[in-house]
Scaffold this active site. Structure first.
Site, PDB file in Angstrom:
ATOM      1  N   ASP A  20       0.857  -1.189   0.000  1.00  0.00           N
ATOM      2  CA  ASP A  20       0.000   0.000   0.000  1.00  0.00           C
ATOM      3  C   ASP A  20       0.895   1.242   0.000  1.00  0.00           C
ATOM      4  OD1 ASP A  20      -2.607   1.118   2.351  1.00  0.00           O
ATOM      5  OD2 ASP A  20      -1.615   2.119   0.666  1.00  0.00           O
ATOM      6  N   ILE A  21       0.832   2.024  -1.036  1.00  0.00           N
ATOM      7  CA  ILE A  21       1.729   3.184  -1.167  1.00  0.00           C
ATOM      8  C   ILE A  21       1.495   4.195  -0.047  1.00  0.00           C
ATOM      9  CG2 ILE A  21       0.283   4.634  -2.680  1.00  0.00           C
ATOM     10  CD1 ILE A  21       2.898   5.150  -4.314  1.00  0.00           C
ATOM     11  N   ASN A  34      -7.178  12.293 -10.865  1.00  0.00           N
ATOM     12  CA  ASN A  34      -7.927  12.678 -12.065  1.00  0.00           C
ATOM     13  C   ASN A  34      -7.764  14.187 -12.229  1.00  0.00           C
ATOM     14  OD1 ASN A  34     -10.079  14.134 -10.629  1.00  0.00           O
ATOM     15  ND2 ASN A  34     -10.608  12.091  -9.892  1.00  0.00           N
ATOM     16  N   GLY A  42      -9.728   4.016  -6.003  1.00  0.00           N
ATOM     17  CA  GLY A  42      -8.380   3.466  -6.184  1.00  0.00           C
ATOM     18  C   GLY A  42      -7.329   4.088  -5.276  1.00  0.00           C
ATOM     19  N   VAL A  43      -6.149   4.261  -5.841  1.00  0.00           N
ATOM     20  CA  VAL A  43      -5.056   4.786  -5.005  1.00  0.00           C
ATOM     21  C   VAL A  43      -5.325   6.245  -4.612  1.00  0.00           C
ATOM     22  CG1 VAL A  43      -3.567   5.552  -6.941  1.00  0.00           C
ATOM     23  CG2 VAL A  43      -2.532   4.816  -4.773  1.00  0.00           C
ATOM     24  N   ASP A  44      -6.044   6.964  -5.456  1.00  0.00           N
ATOM     25  CA  ASP A  44      -6.418   8.357  -5.152  1.00  0.00           C
ATOM     26  C   ASP A  44      -7.234   8.386  -3.850  1.00  0.00           C
ATOM     27  OD1 ASP A  44      -8.124  10.906  -7.202  1.00  0.00           O
ATOM     28  OD2 ASP A  44      -6.823  11.072  -5.449  1.00  0.00           O
ATOM     29  N   SER A 127      -2.505   4.771 -14.195  1.00  0.00           N
ATOM     30  CA  SER A 127      -3.429   4.509 -15.314  1.00  0.00           C
ATOM     31  C   SER A 127      -3.793   3.051 -15.539  1.00  0.00           C
ATOM     32  CB  SER A 127      -2.888   5.079 -16.644  1.00  0.00           C
ATOM     33  OG  SER A 127      -3.126   6.468 -16.710  1.00  0.00           O
ATOM     34  N   GLY A 129      -5.348   0.974 -13.609  1.00  0.00           N
ATOM     35  CA  GLY A 129      -6.551   0.508 -12.896  1.00  0.00           C
ATOM     36  C   GLY A 129      -7.793   0.968 -13.625  1.00  0.00           C
ATOM     37  N   TYR A 131      -8.355   3.494 -15.251  1.00  0.00           N
ATOM     38  CA  TYR A 131      -8.102   4.083 -16.584  1.00  0.00           C
ATOM     39  C   TYR A 131      -7.722   3.046 -17.633  1.00  0.00           C
ATOM     40  CZ  TYR A 131      -8.651   8.906 -14.931  1.00  0.00           C
ATOM     41  OH  TYR A 131      -9.154  10.091 -14.442  1.00  0.00           O
TER      42      TYR A 131
HETATM   43  N1  APR Z   1      -1.255   1.512  -3.042  1.00  0.00           N
HETATM   44  C1  APR Z   1      -0.642   1.247  -4.236  1.00  0.00           C
HETATM   45  N2  APR Z   1      -1.302   1.015  -5.372  1.00  0.00           N
HETATM   46  C2  APR Z   1      -2.645   1.030  -5.319  1.00  0.00           C
HETATM   47  C3  APR Z   1      -3.376   1.293  -4.135  1.00  0.00           C
HETATM   48  C4  APR Z   1      -2.612   1.541  -2.967  1.00  0.00           C
HETATM   49  N3  APR Z   1      -3.188   1.810  -1.787  1.00  0.00           N
HETATM   50  N4  APR Z   1      -4.705   1.243  -4.423  1.00  0.00           N
HETATM   51  C5  APR Z   1      -4.801   0.943  -5.729  1.00  0.00           C
HETATM   52  N5  APR Z   1      -3.575   0.803  -6.270  1.00  0.00           N
HETATM   53  C6  APR Z   1      -3.190   0.459  -7.632  1.00  0.00           C
HETATM   54  C7  APR Z   1      -4.197  -0.253  -8.482  1.00  0.00           C
HETATM   55  O1  APR Z   1      -4.278  -1.627  -8.133  1.00  0.00           O
HETATM   56  C8  APR Z   1      -3.583  -0.028  -9.853  1.00  0.00           C
HETATM   57  O2  APR Z   1      -2.546  -0.959 -10.060  1.00  0.00           O
HETATM   58  O3  APR Z   1      -2.951   1.661  -8.320  1.00  0.00           O
HETATM   59  C9  APR Z   1      -2.962   1.370  -9.718  1.00  0.00           C
HETATM   60  C10 APR Z   1      -3.737   2.483 -10.424  1.00  0.00           C
HETATM   61  O4  APR Z   1      -5.132   2.216 -10.327  1.00  0.00           O
HETATM   62  P1  APR Z   1      -6.190   3.399 -10.013  1.00  0.00           P
HETATM   63  O5  APR Z   1      -6.060   3.821  -8.606  1.00  0.00           O
HETATM   64  O6  APR Z   1      -7.518   2.906 -10.485  1.00  0.00           O
HETATM   65  O7  APR Z   1      -5.699   4.630 -10.912  1.00  0.00           O
HETATM   66  P2  APR Z   1      -5.881   4.900 -12.469  1.00  0.00           P
HETATM   67  O8  APR Z   1      -6.025   3.657 -13.273  1.00  0.00           O
HETATM   68  O9  APR Z   1      -4.778   5.859 -12.800  1.00  0.00           O
HETATM   69  O10 APR Z   1      -7.290   5.652 -12.549  1.00  0.00           O
HETATM   70  C11 APR Z   1      -7.365   6.951 -11.996  1.00  0.00           C
HETATM   71  O11 APR Z   1      -9.273   6.395 -10.711  1.00  0.00           O
HETATM   72  O12 APR Z   1      -9.371   6.539  -8.448  1.00  0.00           O
HETATM   73  C12 APR Z   1      -9.700   7.195  -9.609  1.00  0.00           C
HETATM   74  O13 APR Z   1      -9.623   9.518  -9.015  1.00  0.00           O
HETATM   75  C13 APR Z   1      -8.952   8.492  -9.746  1.00  0.00           C
HETATM   76  O14 APR Z   1     -10.272   9.156 -11.605  1.00  0.00           O
HETATM   77  C14 APR Z   1      -9.004   8.668 -11.229  1.00  0.00           C
HETATM   78  C15 APR Z   1      -8.815   7.250 -11.745  1.00  0.00           C
END
Ligand code: APR
Length: 180
Positions: A20-21, A34, A42-44, A127, A129, A131
């Site tokens: 977990d980052i 975003n 997600g990670v956001d 991107s 996840g 995206y």
């Molecule tokens: N720590 C590390 N990596 C994580 C965590 C975490 N706590 N949670 C999720 N991830 C990973 C996901 O498994 C994926 O491999 O982060 C990577 C990116 O996935 P997303 O979070 O879905 O990001 P992204 O694909 O860039 O989509 C961004 O999603 O959450 C929304 O607000 C965000 O609209 C934006 C979009």
């Protein structure tokens, strides 16, 4: 120059980690945001939850961020001092400059990290996840962008980590680093 005159520039360690980052020790962590910078899933979502409400308050004042660019905030309750918010490209099949925009996310984050004296930086897999950017295409782009930036700025960072939330993602980044 003689032996004593040579200055070997320590290479930047580029590593992968599984976890977990929001709990990863680094001067700055990148957020796969975003363009509104007002949080999400997600990670956001994880970063905003861990940092606390002050993060969103600071983000509100940033008025969004373009895809491929990055903006920096404090880390608040995160272990990291800074958060580097970067909106990655949404995958549309590869014909809309997604590869270049993804590389630009990493460069933009590292430029800000450098400006703020960060010696260690951690990235999620931007991107790949929500995206839907194909993982096996994204990982080499990310690794190449980070390696090129570090080569252009020798000695600027001690470590850059790709912090992967699952083993499949970590394997992709290890392969891209030539370690898997
Ligand atoms: N720590 C590390 N990596 C994580 C965590 C975490 N706590 N949670 C999720 N991830 C990973 C996901 O498994 C994926 O491999 O982060 C990577 C990116 O996935 P997303 O979070 O879905 O990001 P992204 O694909 O860039 O989509 C961004 O999603 O959450 C929304 O607000 C965000 O609209 C934006 C979009």
């Amino acid at each position: 120059m003689g032996e004593e005159g040579q200055r070997t520039v320590p290479d930047t360690k580029i590593v992968t980690a599984l976890g977990d980052i929001t709990r990863f020790p680094a001067d700055a962590i990148a957020n796969a945001a975003n363009t509104s910078l007002l949080g999400g899933g997600g990670v956001d979502g994880a970063i905003h939850r861990a940092a606390g409400p002050e993060l969103l308050a600071e983000c509100r004042g940033l008025h969004g961020c373009e895809t491929g660019k990055a903006k920096i905030t404090k880390g608040y309750h995160l272990p990291a001092k800074y958060v580097l918010h970067t909106p990655g490209p949404i995958w549309h099949g590869g014909g809309r400059g997604e590869d270049g925009l993804l590389a630009s996310c990493y460069r933009s984050c590292l430029e800000l990290a450098l400006e703020h004296g960060c010696r260690t930086v951690a990235f999620p897999s931007i991107s790949t996840g929500v995206y839907r950017f194909p993982l096996d295409r994204a990982a080499p782009i990310a690794v190449e962008a980070v390696r090129a930036f570090c080569a252009a700025h020798p000695g600027s960072f001690d470590q850059i980590a790709f912090v992967c939330f699952d083993q499949r993602t970590r394997d992709a980044y290890d392969r891209a680093l030539g370690r898997g």
